[in-house]
Each structure stands twice: as structure tokens, then as C-alpha cells.
Design a protein around this motif. Structure first.
Motif, short mmCIF file in Angstrom:
data_model
loop_
_atom_site.label_atom_id
_atom_site.label_comp_id
_atom_site.label_asym_id
_atom_site.label_seq_id
_atom_site.Cartn_x
_atom_site.Cartn_y
_atom_site.Cartn_z
N PHE A 85 0.84 -1.20 0.00
CA PHE A 85 0.00 0.00 0.00
C PHE A 85 0.88 1.26 0.00
O PHE A 85 0.58 2.24 -0.67
CB PHE A 85 -0.94 0.01 1.21
CG PHE A 85 -1.94 -1.13 1.23
CD1 PHE A 85 -2.30 -1.79 0.07
CD2 PHE A 85 -2.54 -1.52 2.43
CE1 PHE A 85 -3.23 -2.84 0.10
CE2 PHE A 85 -3.47 -2.56 2.46
CZ PHE A 85 -3.81 -3.22 1.30
N MET A 88 2.14 1.72 -3.39
CA MET A 88 1.08 2.22 -4.28
C MET A 88 0.86 3.72 -4.10
O MET A 88 0.59 4.44 -5.06
CB MET A 88 -0.23 1.46 -4.02
CG MET A 88 -0.22 0.05 -4.55
SD MET A 88 -1.71 -0.86 -4.06
CE MET A 88 -2.99 0.07 -4.92
N ARG A 89 1.00 4.20 -2.88
CA ARG A 89 0.87 5.65 -2.66
C ARG A 89 1.99 6.38 -3.39
O ARG A 89 1.76 7.43 -3.99
CB ARG A 89 0.90 6.00 -1.17
CG ARG A 89 -0.31 5.55 -0.35
CD ARG A 89 -1.62 6.34 -0.52
NE ARG A 89 -1.88 6.99 -1.78
CZ ARG A 89 -2.97 6.80 -2.54
NH1 ARG A 89 -3.93 5.98 -2.16
NH2 ARG A 89 -3.14 7.45 -3.64
N ASP A 94 -4.50 3.63 -6.82
CA ASP A 94 -5.42 3.55 -5.68
C ASP A 94 -6.26 2.28 -5.65
O ASP A 94 -7.13 2.13 -4.80
CB ASP A 94 -6.30 4.80 -5.60
CG ASP A 94 -7.24 4.90 -6.78
OD1 ASP A 94 -7.26 3.97 -7.62
OD2 ASP A 94 -7.95 5.91 -6.90
N THR A 95 -6.04 1.37 -6.61
CA THR A 95 -6.78 0.10 -6.59
C THR A 95 -5.79 -1.04 -6.73
O THR A 95 -4.93 -1.01 -7.60
CB THR A 95 -7.81 0.04 -7.73
OG1 THR A 95 -8.64 1.20 -7.67
CG2 THR A 95 -8.68 -1.21 -7.63
N ALA A 124 -6.28 -0.98 4.13
CA ALA A 124 -6.13 -0.23 2.87
C ALA A 124 -6.80 1.14 2.97
O ALA A 124 -6.32 2.12 2.39
CB ALA A 124 -6.73 -1.02 1.71
N TYR A 127 -4.88 4.12 3.66
CA TYR A 127 -4.05 4.62 2.55
C TYR A 127 -4.91 5.08 1.38
O TYR A 127 -4.41 5.29 0.28
CB TYR A 127 -3.09 3.52 2.08
CG TYR A 127 -2.06 3.17 3.12
CD1 TYR A 127 -0.84 3.85 3.16
CD2 TYR A 127 -2.30 2.17 4.07
CE1 TYR A 127 0.11 3.53 4.12
CE2 TYR A 127 -1.36 1.85 5.03
CZ TYR A 127 -0.15 2.54 5.05
OH TYR A 127 0.79 2.24 6.00
N ILE A 129 -6.95 3.32 -0.34
CA ILE A 129 -6.79 2.31 -1.38
C ILE A 129 -8.00 1.40 -1.40
O ILE A 129 -8.57 1.06 -0.37
CB ILE A 129 -5.47 1.53 -1.16
CG1 ILE A 129 -4.31 2.39 -1.68
CG2 ILE A 129 -5.47 0.16 -1.85
CD1 ILE A 129 -2.94 1.86 -1.39
N ASN A 159 -14.56 0.17 0.69
CA ASN A 159 -13.43 0.15 -0.25
C ASN A 159 -13.07 -1.28 -0.65
O ASN A 159 -11.94 -1.56 -1.02
CB ASN A 159 -12.21 0.87 0.35
CG ASN A 159 -11.67 0.14 1.57
OD1 ASN A 159 -12.44 -0.51 2.29
ND2 ASN A 159 -10.36 0.24 1.80
#
Lengths: 597, 597
Positions: A85, A88-89, A94-95, A124, A127, A129, A159
Motif C-alpha cells: 500500500f 502504491m501511494r 489507488d486500486t 487499505a 491509505y 486504497i 473500499n
């Protein structure tokens, strides 16, 4: 409709892939964890590059082997997830795709699995996500999209949604119609792949043999309809693991991939009478207008056509181009060519609206071909197939239009109508050949741009390996293109045009009298014919004397012969008796061996 | 034991195939109907050619779709058969393979089928022909060899027997032990094929993926034992449909095929303690004696070895050859080479009897390699692997023998014993790479000549396609050869030698101090390592600073790094901690990507 593609579909480095995706016109990408991992660029650099290229990062994938485990490994899996995560940031994704546990699952208890997915989603959420949970076809306990959706529903997090992959659903033979019961906003992502119908373990099938939409056997139009009816409005994304596409040029494969989505969106909209995402309607093909052979010196071809009984239709008034015809089959010899040896270079087909067909071709990314047209000449609208073969559409009868541009033909038997009198001949089929890395793209081109359908493929033994033959044809069979896939080490097989006729025995005899030697057929072949079909001795003798080949099916008979190969092209004359619908495939090994000797 | 091969295994024309079979040392052939049919030579000419070449025509095949039909088609099938019997008389073949009906059978009634087989046999008797009836794995009603044998027994004709094909029996998972209940004289023919374990439809598996014995997963030694115990004394014949072998050079494929039968006959005799068909026993491999890198200028390699901490062992007293060592790992640099760029050219292994190993290699068709040996020098016995890599056997301790031929080494740390002091290093594995058409032959070579076993193959994603990696190793793991199969379009991957050591972190640091730059590992890799294994931050930093790669399994840990590639070779240093038994495969994509950048 937005389009996306998984970086794993393509060859090369991640940055090269991203450039190719942008150039091909994709809106976004799915970034494969491994593709990032082997890159020297930081996540921030990849993010910035994507921004500059106008590509959104629609998905980061995959996160594996998370759920369905005991508490201790779950703790470690949550720790693993949090690291991703954070990554990913940095990447600006975001997925994340979480695929069902195929490797480490030990707990087959929906309540516990849903609870674990809920904990992952909560982590998630910190974040910002979203988790897209997908049932792998070979997941240990979860391998059906309906089961994955049930778990997502049970976990009930804002989410947490599901990811649908056409391969995992259709390969298992699961009914996709239940997709419509999933709220569209809970379908977080849609991955599309086609595949040939293969009877093999689903993991190998998935990892090696996926195809782009329009190239395989899946009904993706119906599949996509269900997804859109559910209310999904995210991107259509391609996830195609294929041994060939992993090796081919990244730029052309990305363009090829993009075309498949344009085709799929159009066909799906058309099937549902939707207004959006429509191209011009495909133009039903009426017949073959002409076949063009080009090369810088085609005198040998002129001689061969005359020997076969073709009528000379004249020279073009402004170009080094000649016309020959037999009945409704027209062959253009074009000496405006840099190639030394003759090759089958273009195919003309007749449609209702040539302009509309050309617009559809252009929308599907088929490059337009420049063609010099002088005043008063008929305007054609050519596009190039992926291998450079030119396709012309014509919506006029050839007699009144382009045939008039040819002068000095044989007036006696050629009456200017384009017909050569007695024989009701026409182009029966056109046989094109491709290398292993060109084949799927050719299938997609003829399917999407010309609207031809694929028939079952067949492997024919040749002296240098198996030749795969796949026929593509228009609905009524007026246009038939057998595509041959050559074995990797064999020389590229010659292409050929097969002209259908009646009275082939007399035609062959006349051609012999005019000095044409056909491809020599071994005597052993006729011994086998006798055994196989119990033919009458005098008929068999006639076939043998003239080097004619023969086949029979439940619905009819087929007699044919081949000319010698000139450069990269040869002709076949065929006669269909009754409703014979094949192409003499049992005789192909004879031809392949004879052409090699 | 007599050997035979089906012409369908090989590429090219029938006459080319026959010449290749004779040259490879086969005693006979199975002639495939289609191979004859596409030939210009008459059956009599083929017969005469076979006689001159000393090849018996052991089988004519196949005759299909005969039995299990109604009376009317049966009449036609008998007519078809009679035509083929006449052909066989011209060819001089007296046994025909009749495979169980897969296409047209409608009658599932053993009594009627046996009666039909009896009628076929009676017809054949008039031509002095024997019928060998075989159960195809995909036969409509008959697809088990026990069923085929039951029908043969019921028909009870003196010229009707059965044909056994290892593929049809083992692919279906049928127990082959019941073969021993068939009287040997009623087993008219034996076809042998190996295959990889694949989970796919048996027809495609059979038509595309068969392998020569020793290359796949079938236990053919046990299979053949059953057949020989039954009393079969006919030829061992290969029937291997394989897309690759259909394309490769006919002469080398025939030799390759012949070697597989020599191996199989030897292993079967050994397993049963039979005297006949034995080769020298395979020599258990003790360890790697040395690895040789050759090229006409190897100064860069000297420098790299010195940087890695190898000790210079001196120059050879009579050849432009140098020795380097680290612990028990010895690397020979050989400048007697016409190649510009360095390549991994030879591997020395230690055995009990080098002469015996060399005799076994020669008996298996491995060509001997000429090696100039001066007076007083140690005599080695090299043979060439199919790709030219030389294998040396040595049955002496290197210290007292060939190492003495090197002079002027670094006396201080190199004590002439071949050890460089402090570190217990040895050759961990040697990674060889092959093109698609060389791979199976390499597997058979290392299996049959060196006695290595195949481990499961793995596909590793590289930037230009999937790289297949298959490890071959000696029983105790002292000799390990991962073989890589490169994607067809990718450049041939470099080979490498991996040297096992302890204290790899210090070794890497020392090499860095000496100016060696390792293959640069992306930072993203370390972020993934942290996520994957939750490594301690300071250890992770250390790995990252030194471009070290890391893997962990249930049984241990693995730390390794790669040198840059010099020509076609590079080195890997590896440390195994605990009982880690792999090769760092999860890190291979990182290496492949980095080597391409």
C-alpha cells in the motif's frame, strides 16, 4: 469507454511498455508488480512518466495468497500488504488486485475469509486504497466469481469490491449472466482476455495461450454486455498472458491490443443497439472484386494466366498494370513494384459502401495506403493489413468503373464486361501465409476490419513441420481466406489464389495443350486415392494423367490442381461438385512436399 | 536388441529420412503411409533403397477406422485394406498397424468387433501379412491395451496380434504390468515414446509433445521390462510426434533418436541385471573438477576472477591456459580458441573411472573430442555435448595430477593443492542455455551420458519472453546444471558458473574494494524483499548497498550476486544457508531485466 492494459501483456522494459501504451491510445495501465520490481525507475518516476504520457494507473497487481489462512500467517500477510500500500501511494495507484488464494489457503470458511478481507480493506482504507478481489480459476477454495462476490458482500466494506476477469469466468464455463446481479459500483475492475478453446489445465491455458478479444473462441460481446448492464463504468482492460506477445515488438503489439478493444466495444454496442462506442457498421462482403499480383517483371505470370485460359483484359491507360480474367475472377498484374519476384499483394472486395468500410478500417487502426488516382479514374479506398497486404473496397460494379481504365484487351472473347465468356469462374479462396508472430494479428484484422469469421484450425503435416491452417470467411462464403501459419524454421510458404471453375478436367487438358506443367503429383497419391474412395479406374487415370487432386466429403466432391510457384505466388484451379465445403486439406501434405522438391 | 523408428518422427522427404535412419544405426523403420504417399519414388524403389541401406521395413502404418462399424462400411473398409495389402507387398512390408477406430465406430460389441478383426486377418493372410492391432488412447470404444488384446484373443487368428505403444498406455495411466500376461509372440510390435507430464487432452498431447525415451516423465524402463518379460523379441521402435523434431535437421535428430534407444535398452537391462544390451555402468559424479572458459583474449576474465578473490594457480607449462581457484572451485581460462568473446566451453567432472565413463559416452554416440596431450601430462577423456560443450571426466585428485602442469601461481595463498586457503568454496551449479531445437537433445545427453536427473521445469518471465529453466542434477546434488531454454526471438542468453561460498557479504565487499561492479539491482527489488520477507532493516540495507539478491524457503536462505557479462559468460557467487535447495528462481526476472538494460 476508457481503455487500459496490463503491462504484462507486452515485451521490454516498463518504460518502453508505457510509451507504447500511450502511443497506441490507451487511457491507462495496470502495473504488474514484477514489472516495477525489475525497473531501475523509482515508483515516483513511473508515476510522473505516466502523468506526462496521459496514462492513468488504473490498477496495481497482483497481491497473492492473502486470505483463507490462520491468524499467524494472516498477520504476516497484512504486513506484506501494508508495504505494498505504501508503494502504491508512491506510485499513485489507488486500486489493488487481490486474487484468491491459490498457494497457501488452509481455511475454507466463508465467514472467516470475509472477516480477513474486511481487515485487509480496513488497512487499505488508511491509505485511501480500494481492494478489488478476484476469483482465480485455480484458486484453492475460491475459484468462481459468484463466490468472490459473496465474500465481498459479506465483508461489506466501502473500499472492497470485486474484479472480473473474462478468462477466469469463461474458461471454467461459468455462466456470466449472474454478473448483472452485482452492483456496478462494486465491480472495481474488468480484465478482458479471449482464448482458443483448449482442453488443458486452466493454469497453463491462462499463462500461455490467452489472446486479445476477437482472436479466440470466447463470447466476449455477451460477457461485456452483462458487465455493462450491471452498471460497470470503469475501464475495459486487457490482461493477456501469451508466449508470443511477450516476444513481439512492444509498439506494434500495443497497437494490436488497442484495436481489439475498439472492436469489442463496437460489437458490444452494436449487439445492444447502444449509441456510444459505435464505429461504422461493418460492410457485408459481396464477393472478391480482384486479386493483385505485383512484382517488377510479371511476364511469366501473363504467360501462365494465358495458358490457364484467362482472357487478357488490357493494359491500364496510365500505369504499368494489366488485367486478366476468367469469368468473374479478375487478376491484376501490377509492375509498379520494387520487388523482384511476384507476390500476392492486394485483394479487392465488393461492398455496399466503400467509404463506410474504409472509415471502419481507419477507426480500427488499419493504416490507409496511398494510391495515385488520375483524373477520371475510379477512386478506391485501400488500407493495409498488418503484413502489408492491401485491401481495397469497391462499391461499384467493376464493369462500368475500373475495368474501363484497361485498354487493348482481347476483344473477341473479352467483351468489356469483365467476363471472359463461357466459364462461370470466380475467386474461390485466397490463401495467405504468416509467420508465428504475425498470425493472431492477422486473424484480428480480418475479423474486425473485414468482418470475417474464424473456422476451426487444422494442422497439416509438411516436410518441415506442421502448418496450421485457419480459414476465415464471410457469412455466405463469398470471401474465403485460409490463413497459413508456417513452422518457425521453414521458409515462408508462397501465397496463392484459388480460382473456382466448372469443367476442370477440360480446362486442365487445354492448359496442358498450351504448355503449362502443373505441380507434379506422385503416383503413390493415386494408389491411395483408389484405396480411399474406390474411384473408377478411368476417372482415376484421368486425374493421374493431368496431375489433378481429388477429395470427397459427405456433401460433395472437390477436384483441383496447382500451377508451379512463380516467385512467392502460385495459382490453384478448383472445381466444387455438390456442396463440398472444404479446401482439399487432405491433399495439402502432397502439395507441401511437391513444392519443396 | 533391434531398433526401429517411425518415419513420421523426422523432417524432410522419405528418402532423406531413410538415409538418416541408416546413418544413425537403426536396423529398421516404420513407414508412415503419408510419407510414402507424398513421395515420387515407387514402393519398389523405396524397398530397394531400404535393402541397400540395410533397413528392414518393420511396419507399415497406420490403417485407421476399420472395425466397430456396420456391414456396409465394413465391406468398404475391407476393400480399402486390400488395396493397402497390395501396396505393402510391393513395398516388402509384412506387418500393418491397425489402430482402434477413433472416427467412424458405431458398434460397441466385442464379439462383432473380434469377428471383423478376424475377417481382416483372413484377408491379410492371403497376402502373407500380419495385423498388429493397437488401442489408441482416444479410440472410440477401444482405448485400453487390455481391451485390444482381449479382442485379438477372441478373434484368434494366426496372423493377428497386438501392437503396444507406451504413450497410449502410460498417458492414460493404465497399469502396464498386465502386458506380461500377453504371449510374447502375439505382441507383433512395440512403439516407444516418452512425454512430459502434461494435463491436456491426450490427442494433442500425443500429436505435439511426445519425446524420445529419457527426455520425459514416463517410466519406460519399467514399461519395457514388462514387454520383454512377456517374451517380446521384436524391435524397439520409436514413434514420436513432436513439433520440434518435425523441423530439426533429419540427420542429427535421427542420431539423437537412436541414442535414446541405446540408453533405454541399457537402463532396462541394468534394472533387471540382464547381460545383454549393457553399456559400461554410468559413473556416479563426485563433484565438479573444473569449469573452462575459452576465448582468444581472456584478460578481462583474469581481472574479474582476481577481484572476486580467486587465487591465480599459474600458467600451463605448454599451452596458453591459466588456472584460477577459490576453495574447491577451479576455473580454467583457455586461450586456444578461435572465438573472439569468452564463453563457457567445458566442464570437468570427477568419477571413479574416467575411461569407463568415456566408453559409456562413446557408446551413447557422444563424439570424442581431440585434445593434445604432451608427455607427462594428465590424460583426460573428453566428449562433446550436442551443442559442442566439452565434458571431461577425471578419476584422479586434481592436486596430484593436472594441477601440477600449471606453473608460477600465487604461492602464498595457493599452496599447489588447488585450494586457495580460507574459504570452503566449490562450484555450486553451472547454468547452460539452449535454443528451442537443442533443448531436448541436451536433456537426453546429460541424462544418459552423465546420469543426471531432471527436476521440474519452471518458466521465468524475462523482458523478451518466458525463459524455461530445467535443473539436471546428480543424485546427491554435487553436480547441478540448470538448463535454460531461450525464447525463439531473444538473443541466446549468456551461460554462467555459480560458485558457492561462505561469508558472501564480506566476499562481495572485498570484491567491491578491488573495483568490481556487480550487476546493478533495482532499488524496487529491495522494497519488494522487505514486503515479502520482512527482513531486518540493516540487513536489507547491506544487501542493497552490495547489490546482493536474497531468497528464502522453508528450509533455508540464499544470498547471491552476479558479475557483469563478459562475452557470453558471467559468474554468480552464491551462499546457501541452512538447507536451501533452489537457485534463487524468484530473482531470475531481476537478473534477466538487468542484463538486458
Amino acid at each position: 469507454m476508457r481503455t487500459s492494459i496490463a503491462t504484462v501483456c507486452l515485451s521490454g522494459s516498463l518504460t518502453a511498455k508505457l510509451h507504447a501504451c500511450a502511443e497506441a491510445g490507451f487511457d491507462g495501465v495496470e502495473i504488474m508488480d514484477t514489472d516495477l520490481l525489475v525497473s531501475y525507475e523509482s515508483p515516483e518516476e513511473i508515476r510522473t512518466l505516466c502523468e506526462r504520457l496521459g496514462l492513468s494507473i488504473d490498477l496495481f497487481q497482483p497481491f497473492r495468497d492473502f486470505e483463507g489462512v490462520e491468524e499467524e500467517p494472516l498477520q504476516d500477510n497484512l504486513r506484506r500488504a501494508e508495504e505494498k500500500f505504501q508503494l502504491m501511494r508512491r506510485l499513485g495507484a489507488d486500486t489493488v488486485l487481490v486474487c484468491s488464494n491459490a498457494g497457501t489457503a488452509t481455511v475454507d470458511d466463508d465467514a472467516r475469509v470475509a472477516e480477513q478481507l474486511g481487515r485487509l480493506a480496513d488497512l487499505a482504507a488508511g491509505y485511501d486504497i480500494r481492494i478489488a478481489y478476484e476469483a482465480l480459476a485455480w484458486g484453492r477454495f475460491v475459484n468462481d466469481y459468484r463466490h468472490a462476490w459473496k465474500l465481498v458482500e459479506m465483508a461489506d466494506r466501502p473500499n472492497l469490491g470485486t474484479c472480473l476477469d473474462s478468462f477466469h469466468i469463461l474458461a471454467r464455463g461459468h455462466d456470466p449472466s449472474a454478473i448483472e446481479q452485482i452492483p456496478g459500483e462494486k465491480i472495481y475492475f474488468l480484465q478482458l482476455a479471449d482464448a482458443p478453446q483448449l482442453d488443458m489445465d486452466v493454469l497453463s491455458w491462462s499463462r500461455h495461450h490467452r489472446l486479445f478479444p476477437g482472436e479466440g473462441s470466447f463470447d466476449l460481446t455477451a460477457f461485456l454486455t452483462h458487465v455493462l448492464r450491471a452498471g460497470y463504468r470503469g475501464p475495459l482492460s486487457l490482461e493477456v498472458f501469451n508466449d508470443t506477445f511477450r516476444q513481439t515488438d512492444v509498439v506494434s503489439t500495443a497497437a494490436h491490443a488497442r484495436r481489439s478493444l475498439t472492436w469489442l466495444a463496437d460489437r458490444t454496442a452494436a449487439a445492444n443497439s447502444w449509441e456510444t462506442d459505435r464505429l461504422e457498421d461493418p460492410q457485408p462482403l459481396q464477393d472478391v472484386d480482384f486479386v493483385e499480383i505485383s512484382g517488377n517483371s510479371l511476364d511469366d505470370v501473363d504467360e501462365m494466366l494465358a495458358q490457364l485460359g484467362f482472357t487478357f483484359g488490357g493494359k491500364h491507360r496510365s500505369k504499368p498494370v494489366r488485367l486478366w480474367s476468367l469469368g468473374e475472377s479478375r487478376i491484376i498484374l501490377n509492375e509498379q513494384s520494387r520487388e523482384d519476384s511476384p507476390r500476392l499483394s492486394a485483394v479487392g472486395v465488393r461492398v455496399d459502401s466503400a467509404e463506410q468500410a474504409a472509415r471502419r478500417g481507419a477507426a480500427l487502426g488499419a493504416p490507409a495506403v496511398f494510391r495515385r488516382t488520375y483524373a477520371g479514374e475510379h477512386v478506391l479506398h485501400p488500407v493495409a493489413a498488418p503484413d502489408g497486404t492491401v485491401v481495397y473496397w469497391n462499391d461499384q460494379p467493376p464493369e462500368g468503373t475500373w475495368i474501363r481504365e484497361f485498354e487493348g484487351g482481347d476483344a473477341e472473347s473479352f467483351d468489356g464486361s469483365g467476363r471472359s465468356g463461357s466459364r462461370a469462374a470466380c475467386v474461390d479462396h485466397i490463401n495467405l501465409s504468416y509467420r508465428w508472430h504475425e498470425f493472431e494479428e492477422a486473424v484480428l484484422f480480418f475479423h474486425s476490419v473485414l468482418g470475417l469469421s474464424s473456422q476451426d484450425a487444422q494442422d497439416v503435416p509438411g516436410p518441415q513441420g506442421l502448418v496450421r491452417s485457419q480459414v476465415m470467411r464471410s457469412t455466405d462464403g463469398a470471401v474465403r481466406l485460409p490463413l497459413n501459419l508456417a513452422p518457425p524454421t521453414a521458409p515462408m510458404p508462397a501465397r496463392h489464389v484459388a480460382v473456382g471453375c466448372t469443367g476442370i478436367v477440360e480446362l486442365a487438358r487445354a492448359a496442358r495443350r498450351r504448355g503449362l506443367q502443373f505441380l507434379k503429383v506422385p503416383d503413390n497419391y493415386y494408389a491411395d486415392l483408389r484405396a480411399k474412395f474406390g474411384l473408377q479406374e478411368n476417372f482415376l487415370t484421368e486425374l493421374q494423367e493431368l496431375d489433378l487432386l481429388y477429395d470427397r466429403s459427405d456433401s460433395g466432391e472437390f477436384i483441383h490442381f496447382y500451377t508451379p510457384t512463380l516467385g512467392d505466388v502460385f495459382l490453384e484451379m478448383v472445381e466444387r461438385i455438390g456442396d463440398y465445403d472444404g479446401y482439399g486439406a487432405p491433399n495439402a501434405p502432397v502439395r507441401l512436399a511437391a513444392q519443396r522438391s
